[in-house]
Scaffold this motif. Structure first.
Motif, PDB file in Angstrom:
ATOM      1  N   LEU A   1      28.291  -6.628 -33.229  1.00 55.50           N
ATOM      2  CA  LEU A   1      26.909  -6.746 -32.761  1.00 55.50           C
ATOM      3  C   LEU A   1      25.929  -6.820 -33.925  1.00 55.50           C
ATOM      4  O   LEU A   1      24.936  -7.568 -33.862  1.00 55.50           O
ATOM      5  CB  LEU A   1      26.561  -5.569 -31.852  1.00 55.50           C
ATOM      6  CG  LEU A   1      27.293  -5.536 -30.501  1.00 55.50           C
ATOM      7  CD1 LEU A   1      26.951  -4.262 -29.740  1.00 55.50           C
ATOM      8  CD2 LEU A   1      26.946  -6.764 -29.664  1.00 55.50           C
ATOM      9  N   GLU A   2      26.184  -6.074 -34.982  1.00 53.07           N
ATOM     10  CA  GLU A   2      25.312  -6.162 -36.154  1.00 53.07           C
ATOM     11  C   GLU A   2      25.412  -7.537 -36.796  1.00 53.07           C
ATOM     12  O   GLU A   2      24.403  -8.079 -37.291  1.00 53.07           O
ATOM     13  CB  GLU A   2      25.656  -5.062 -37.153  1.00 53.07           C
ATOM     14  CG  GLU A   2      25.238  -3.670 -36.675  1.00 53.07           C
ATOM     15  CD  GLU A   2      25.608  -2.573 -37.639  1.00 53.07           C
ATOM     16  OE1 GLU A   2      25.033  -1.463 -37.531  1.00 53.07           O
ATOM     17  OE2 GLU A   2      26.490  -2.799 -38.505  1.00 53.07           O
ATOM     18  N   ARG A   3      26.595  -8.120 -36.770  1.00 50.42           N
ATOM     19  CA  ARG A   3      26.768  -9.484 -37.305  1.00 50.42           C
ATOM     20  C   ARG A   3      25.963 -10.491 -36.492  1.00 50.42           C
ATOM     21  O   ARG A   3      25.496 -11.504 -37.019  1.00 50.42           O
ATOM     22  CB  ARG A   3      28.258  -9.857 -37.287  1.00 50.42           C
ATOM     23  CG  ARG A   3      28.567 -11.235 -37.843  1.00 50.42           C
ATOM     24  CD  ARG A   3      30.056 -11.481 -37.868  1.00 50.42           C
ATOM     25  NE  ARG A   3      30.664 -11.342 -36.544  1.00 50.42           N
ATOM     26  CZ  ARG A   3      30.634 -12.307 -35.624  1.00 50.42           C
ATOM     27  NH1 ARG A   3      30.032 -13.463 -35.880  1.00 50.42           N
ATOM     28  NH2 ARG A   3      31.214 -12.126 -34.452  1.00 50.42           N
TER      29      ARG A   3
ATOM     30  N   ALA B   1      20.426  -4.316 -34.082  1.00 52.61           N
ATOM     31  CA  ALA B   1      20.433  -3.016 -34.743  1.00 52.61           C
ATOM     32  C   ALA B   1      21.127  -2.045 -33.789  1.00 52.61           C
ATOM     33  O   ALA B   1      20.701  -1.879 -32.650  1.00 52.61           O
ATOM     34  CB  ALA B   1      19.016  -2.553 -35.029  1.00 52.61           C
ATOM     35  N   VAL B   2      22.209  -1.419 -34.246  1.00 52.82           N
ATOM     36  CA  VAL B   2      23.051  -0.607 -33.370  1.00 52.82           C
ATOM     37  C   VAL B   2      22.948   0.865 -33.745  1.00 52.82           C
ATOM     38  O   VAL B   2      23.238   1.251 -34.882  1.00 52.82           O
ATOM     39  CB  VAL B   2      24.525  -1.063 -33.428  1.00 52.82           C
ATOM     40  CG1 VAL B   2      25.377  -0.221 -32.482  1.00 52.82           C
ATOM     41  CG2 VAL B   2      24.638  -2.542 -33.063  1.00 52.82           C
ATOM     42  N   ASP B   3      22.539   1.674 -32.778  1.00 52.64           N
ATOM     43  CA  ASP B   3      22.516   3.133 -32.924  1.00 52.64           C
ATOM     44  C   ASP B   3      23.721   3.663 -32.164  1.00 52.64           C
ATOM     45  O   ASP B   3      23.711   3.744 -30.932  1.00 52.64           O
ATOM     46  CB  ASP B   3      21.212   3.677 -32.348  1.00 52.64           C
ATOM     47  CG  ASP B   3      21.080   5.190 -32.503  1.00 52.64           C
ATOM     48  OD1 ASP B   3      21.903   5.787 -33.220  1.00 52.64           O
ATOM     49  OD2 ASP B   3      20.157   5.766 -31.892  1.00 52.64           O
ATOM     50  N   TRP B   4      24.782   4.025 -32.882  1.00 54.02           N
ATOM     51  CA  TRP B   4      26.069   4.384 -32.265  1.00 54.02           C
ATOM     52  C   TRP B   4      26.205   5.891 -32.159  1.00 54.02           C
ATOM     53  O   TRP B   4      26.126   6.610 -33.161  1.00 54.02           O
ATOM     54  CB  TRP B   4      27.208   3.773 -33.087  1.00 54.02           C
ATOM     55  CG  TRP B   4      28.584   4.146 -32.615  1.00 54.02           C
ATOM     56  CD1 TRP B   4      28.971   4.538 -31.379  1.00 54.02           C
ATOM     57  CD2 TRP B   4      29.772   4.149 -33.414  1.00 54.02           C
ATOM     58  NE1 TRP B   4      30.309   4.775 -31.319  1.00 54.02           N
ATOM     59  CE2 TRP B   4      30.846   4.549 -32.565  1.00 54.02           C
ATOM     60  CE3 TRP B   4      30.056   3.844 -34.740  1.00 54.02           C
ATOM     61  CZ2 TRP B   4      32.154   4.647 -33.031  1.00 54.02           C
ATOM     62  CZ3 TRP B   4      31.360   3.942 -35.207  1.00 54.02           C
ATOM     63  CH2 TRP B   4      32.398   4.342 -34.343  1.00 54.02           C
ATOM     64  N   LEU B   5      26.445   6.387 -30.950  1.00 50.76           N
ATOM     65  CA  LEU B   5      26.733   7.789 -30.696  1.00 50.76           C
ATOM     66  C   LEU B   5      28.143   7.907 -30.131  1.00 50.76           C
ATOM     67  O   LEU B   5      28.607   7.024 -29.407  1.00 50.76           O
ATOM     68  CB  LEU B   5      25.742   8.383 -29.690  1.00 50.76           C
ATOM     69  CG  LEU B   5      24.256   8.331 -30.047  1.00 50.76           C
ATOM     70  CD1 LEU B   5      23.424   8.918 -28.894  1.00 50.76           C
ATOM     71  CD2 LEU B   5      23.980   9.078 -31.337  1.00 50.76           C
TER      72      LEU B   5
ATOM     73  N   HIS C   1      36.231  -9.616 -24.473  1.00 48.76           N
ATOM     74  CA  HIS C   1      36.026 -10.454 -25.649  1.00 48.76           C
ATOM     75  C   HIS C   1      34.605 -10.217 -26.157  1.00 48.76           C
ATOM     76  O   HIS C   1      33.663 -10.123 -25.356  1.00 48.76           O
ATOM     77  CB  HIS C   1      36.222 -11.929 -25.297  1.00 48.76           C
ATOM     78  CG  HIS C   1      36.342 -12.814 -26.495  1.00 48.76           C
ATOM     79  ND1 HIS C   1      35.243 -13.208 -27.239  1.00 48.76           N
ATOM     80  CD2 HIS C   1      37.432 -13.380 -27.086  1.00 48.76           C
ATOM     81  CE1 HIS C   1      35.646 -13.976 -28.232  1.00 48.76           C
ATOM     82  NE2 HIS C   1      36.970 -14.101 -28.162  1.00 48.76           N
ATOM     83  N   PRO C   2      34.398 -10.119 -27.451  1.00 45.96           N
ATOM     84  CA  PRO C   2      33.048  -9.858 -27.967  1.00 45.96           C
ATOM     85  C   PRO C   2      32.035 -10.921 -27.571  1.00 45.96           C
ATOM     86  O   PRO C   2      30.849 -10.632 -27.419  1.00 45.96           O
ATOM     87  CB  PRO C   2      33.244  -9.803 -29.489  1.00 45.96           C
ATOM     88  CG  PRO C   2      34.555 -10.475 -29.748  1.00 45.96           C
ATOM     89  CD  PRO C   2      35.395 -10.193 -28.547  1.00 45.96           C
ATOM     90  N   ASP C   3      32.489 -12.157 -27.384  1.00 47.91           N
ATOM     91  CA  ASP C   3      31.558 -13.211 -26.961  1.00 47.91           C
ATOM     92  C   ASP C   3      31.026 -12.937 -25.559  1.00 47.91           C
ATOM     93  O   ASP C   3      29.859 -13.228 -25.259  1.00 47.91           O
ATOM     94  CB  ASP C   3      32.244 -14.578 -26.988  1.00 47.91           C
ATOM     95  CG  ASP C   3      32.477 -15.089 -28.409  1.00 47.91           C
ATOM     96  OD1 ASP C   3      31.877 -14.518 -29.340  1.00 47.91           O
ATOM     97  OD2 ASP C   3      33.256 -16.041 -28.575  1.00 47.91           O
ATOM     98  N   GLU C   4      31.887 -12.375 -24.687  1.00 47.49           N
ATOM     99  CA  GLU C   4      31.419 -12.067 -23.338  1.00 47.49           C
ATOM    100  C   GLU C   4      30.410 -10.922 -23.377  1.00 47.49           C
ATOM    101  O   GLU C   4      29.390 -10.956 -22.676  1.00 47.49           O
ATOM    102  CB  GLU C   4      32.583 -11.698 -22.419  1.00 47.49           C
ATOM    103  CG  GLU C   4      32.118 -11.407 -20.985  1.00 47.49           C
ATOM    104  CD  GLU C   4      33.235 -10.970 -20.064  1.00 47.49           C
ATOM    105  OE1 GLU C   4      32.929 -10.677 -18.886  1.00 47.49           O
ATOM    106  OE2 GLU C   4      34.402 -10.905 -20.500  1.00 47.49           O
TER     107      GLU C   4
END
Length: 223
Positions: A21-23, A27-31, A102-105
């Protein structure tokens, strides 16, 4: 840059999804649990939430997030494929995606939710004679240009319908999404709140055109 609040306890899946997702420019806030998520949800544009979490499960966490920030869309991730699990999740969430995926989905679904609920747009919904200003949490009667005062629960019920346009919602789904507790068979709380909400919103509460009753199933708001 769009901000994602991502809640996933599996370190491998979490790292892989965050990197992807960052690619893609998020901006990812991961918990790794739901702890602390309520205080951070209003800073997010969207929530990606795994159901199997330590402590409170994703259903409970998601309902709390929706109560805190009803305008922030929630996408649930789960290995559970049973219809009952999906219905429980979609009682409050905006989308439900099964693992593996799949990451695209995932990216495509996030894009759809962003377009649908994007905060940068003027979030106004017209329902016949009513104008709902989503971000301001207000309802205007266009015939008089006056605001219709709603209680907190009435507003949450209306927002639940707006997140699910044209979709029939059962009283069980509405109760669990708004009150955040399991529905007890025979409880008339939702029915009573719908009646009072109609008295404020409908031109003719006896023949409602905004909140429709779908006999034997539930309620629907057409958009």
């Amino acid at each position: 840059m769009k901000r994602i609040l991502y809640i996933e306890d599996d370190p491998e899946i979490g790292a892989w999804v965050r990197e992807d997702l960052e690619r893609r420019g998020y901006a990812v806030d991961w918990l790794t649990s739901g702890e602390g998520s309520v205080s951070r949800v209003r800073e997010a544009d969207i929530v990606v939430l795994d159901i199997m979490l330590p402590g409170l499960d994703g259903y409970s966490v998601g309902q709390r997030l929706k109560q805190e920030a009803p305008d922030v869309p929630v996408l649930l991730l789960s290995a559970r494929t049973a219809v009952d699990d999906k219905l429980q999740g979609l009682g409050f969430a905006d989308d439900y995606m099964t693992k593996p995926f799949h990451p695209d989905e995932l990216a495509a679904r996030l894009d759809v939710l962003m377009r649908r609920y994007g905060r940068e747009s003027a979030r106004e919904v017209r329902l016949g004679h009513l104008l709902v200003r989503v971000d301001e949490q207000s309802v205007i009667d266009k015939r008089t240009e006056k605001e219709i005062p709603l209680t907190a629960k009435q507003l949450q019920i209306l927002q639940c319908f707006l997140r699910n346009p044209n979709r029939i919602l059962t009283k069980e789904q509405l109760y669990e999404a708004v009150w955040g507790e399991p529905y007890i068979d025979g409880d008339k709380t939702v029915m009573v709140h719908i009646r009072y909400l109609r008295e404020k919103l409908e031109i003719d509460p006896g023949s409602p055109s905004v909140i429709e009753t779908v006999r034997g199933i539930g309620y629907r708001v057409r958009q």
